[in-house]
Design a protein around this motif. Structure first.
Motif, PDB file in Angstrom:
ATOM      1  N   ARG A  66      70.633  25.003  81.776  1.00 50.59           N
ATOM      2  CA  ARG A  66      70.372  24.839  83.213  1.00 50.59           C
ATOM      3  C   ARG A  66      71.573  25.237  84.061  1.00 50.59           C
ATOM      4  O   ARG A  66      71.426  25.708  85.191  1.00 50.59           O
ATOM      5  CB  ARG A  66      69.980  23.393  83.510  1.00 50.59           C
ATOM      6  CG  ARG A  66      68.542  23.070  83.178  1.00 50.59           C
ATOM      7  CD  ARG A  66      68.186  21.654  83.506  1.00 50.59           C
ATOM      8  NE  ARG A  66      68.824  20.719  82.588  1.00 50.59           N
ATOM      9  CZ  ARG A  66      68.576  19.410  82.586  1.00 50.59           C
ATOM     10  NH1 ARG A  66      67.721  18.898  83.444  1.00 50.59           N
ATOM     11  NH2 ARG A  66      69.178  18.613  81.719  1.00 50.59           N
ATOM     12  N   ASP A  91      69.034  24.147  90.308  1.00 53.36           N
ATOM     13  CA  ASP A  91      68.671  23.207  91.376  1.00 53.36           C
ATOM     14  C   ASP A  91      68.051  23.938  92.567  1.00 53.36           C
ATOM     15  O   ASP A  91      67.145  23.416  93.217  1.00 53.36           O
ATOM     16  CB  ASP A  91      69.898  22.408  91.827  1.00 53.36           C
ATOM     17  CG  ASP A  91      70.326  21.377  90.793  1.00 53.36           C
ATOM     18  OD1 ASP A  91      69.477  20.967  89.975  1.00 53.36           O
ATOM     19  OD2 ASP A  91      71.512  20.975  90.804  1.00 53.36           O
ATOM     20  N   LEU A 102      64.486  24.556  91.630  1.00 58.73           N
ATOM     21  CA  LEU A 102      63.695  23.336  91.791  1.00 58.73           C
ATOM     22  C   LEU A 102      63.403  23.066  93.269  1.00 58.73           C
ATOM     23  O   LEU A 102      62.298  22.651  93.628  1.00 58.73           O
ATOM     24  CB  LEU A 102      64.432  22.139  91.184  1.00 58.73           C
ATOM     25  CG  LEU A 102      64.514  22.051  89.661  1.00 58.73           C
ATOM     26  CD1 LEU A 102      65.245  20.781  89.249  1.00 58.73           C
ATOM     27  CD2 LEU A 102      63.130  22.086  89.027  1.00 58.73           C
ATOM     28  N   LYS A 108      63.209  18.032  85.345  1.00 58.02           N
ATOM     29  CA  LYS A 108      64.580  17.625  85.025  1.00 58.02           C
ATOM     30  C   LYS A 108      64.666  17.010  83.633  1.00 58.02           C
ATOM     31  O   LYS A 108      65.707  17.094  82.965  1.00 58.02           O
ATOM     32  CB  LYS A 108      65.072  16.618  86.068  1.00 58.02           C
ATOM     33  CG  LYS A 108      65.447  17.216  87.407  1.00 58.02           C
ATOM     34  CD  LYS A 108      66.920  17.541  87.440  1.00 58.02           C
ATOM     35  CE  LYS A 108      67.387  17.900  88.831  1.00 58.02           C
ATOM     36  NZ  LYS A 108      68.824  18.306  88.834  1.00 58.02           N
ATOM     37  N   CYS A 109      63.591  16.355  83.206  1.00 62.33           N
ATOM     38  CA  CYS A 109      63.601  15.678  81.902  1.00 62.33           C
ATOM     39  C   CYS A 109      63.444  16.641  80.729  1.00 62.33           C
ATOM     40  O   CYS A 109      63.680  16.253  79.577  1.00 62.33           O
ATOM     41  CB  CYS A 109      62.483  14.631  81.849  1.00 62.33           C
ATOM     42  SG  CYS A 109      62.771  13.205  82.924  1.00 62.33           S
TER      43      CYS A 109
END
Length: 336
Positions: free
Chosen positions: A28, A115, A118, A184-185
């Motif tokens: 990420r 991010d 997202l 995110k998980c």
């Protein structure tokens, strides 16, 4: 070449963070690569021309529409308040996708932080669900105006309109916020290449090397329980409106009402069909449908309806046209 440069950029980021990458085995930190429209990379420059033209037209048309409604006290009625909400959501929806897509087409700016991806995903889906809710509110407004005209002022009070606006925003937030945590998980262990012009929920989820079943079913449930339910309620409203129109005594009144009705239905279909196609294609038709067809249609639902709405809902409405003339007349007087 642009994609190669962006890929090298991601590899450099991975190399620069090699220690953390080894410890966490999570990519990420390197961000994502939006490669645009696969198979049509050689046409990116040409495709950017109609996309840019439609985007600029959507911005101009919706901005003028919002200014007209805000500046004219005679337009501070439920129908036009909902219309200004639709125009605002359309501007934000197209702006959340097109600038990055055009930067990709023109400059090869394919890289986006995880991010940032997202965030883009959240606003795209949030605004789409909000747009859908506004279309439902507009259908309800027309249903009350045509089927219960004597009760219109009693039903659609300022308090009710405020509650509809609040419910629209709260519902969109509640539906889309959990998707951020679901993504995110997940665990990401490969280079994050997204074959799209913008970030979508399932596009990000498929980058993961974890089980994404919950993402698939949550996304599908969210789509069906929000926009799917909206479509059903909008259809019911317009069926009742159509029945009321056919009972109008005047033939001219029926023709005028049907013209407006058909225009509204066309805009609704252009908005929903590509979006729902995108939702189901990601889950069930990825191997059968060419990827470039999927992505082109996905881009249509974020720019074409925003361009058409000011024309259908604005230019064909007498009060909006008169308000626009009045606004530009006032501006011309002030400039002298």
């Amino acid at each position: 070449m642009a994609q190669v440069r962006a890929l090298k950029e991601i590899m450099a980021l991975l190399s620069a963070n090699s220690t953390a990458a080894v410890n966490s085995s999570d990519t990420r930190m390197a961000g994502c690569l939006l490669i645009g429209i696969p198979g049509l990379e050689h046409l990116h420059i040409w495709l950017s021309i109609p996309f840019c033209t439609v985007y600029v037209a959507a911005l101009a048309g919706n901005s003028i529409l919002i200014c007209v409604i805000l500046s004219q006290p005679s337009l501070h009625e439920p129908m036009y308040i909902f219309l200004s909400m639709l125009a605002s959501a359309d501007v934000l929806l197209s702006t959340s996708t097109m600038p990055k897509a055009l930067a990709n087409f023109w400059l090869g700016s394919s890289h986006i932080s995880f991010d940032g991806c997202l965030t883009q995903m959240f606003f795209i889906h949030f605004l789409f669900v909000a747009d859908s809710a506004v279309l439902l509110a507009m259908a309800f407004d027309r249903y009350v105006a045509i089927c219960s005209p004597l009760q219109y002022a009693i039903i659609l009070t300022n308090t009710v309109i405020g509650k509809i606006i609040a419910a629209t925003l709260i519902r969109s937030f509640i539906i889309m916020f959990p998707s951020i945590f679901l993504l995110k998980c997940l665990h990401y262990c490969w280079i994050n290449i997204i074959t799209h012009t913008f970030c979508e929920h399932m596009g990000i989820a498929r980058l993961s090397c974890s089980d994404i079943s919950i993402n698939v079913w949550y996304g599908l449930a969210a789509a069906l329980l929000s926009t799917g339910l909206d479509i059903i309620l909008i259809a019911v409203s317009y069926i009742h409106i159509l029945r009321a129109v056919f009972h109008l005594p005047s033939r001219d009144a029926r023709s005028k009402a049907l013209s407006t009705y058909s225009s509204h239905v066309c805009v609704i279909l252009v908005f929903y069909i590509p979006a729902l196609f995108s939702v189901f294609a990601y889950r069930f038709g990825e191997r059968r449908i060419p990827r470039y067809v999927h992505i082109l249609l996905a881009n249509l639902y974020v720019v074409v309806p925003p361009m058409l709405n000011p024309i259908i809902y604005g230019m064909r409405t007498k009060q909006i046209l008169e308000g626009a003339k009045q606004m530009f007349s006032n501006l011309a007087k002030k400039s002298r």
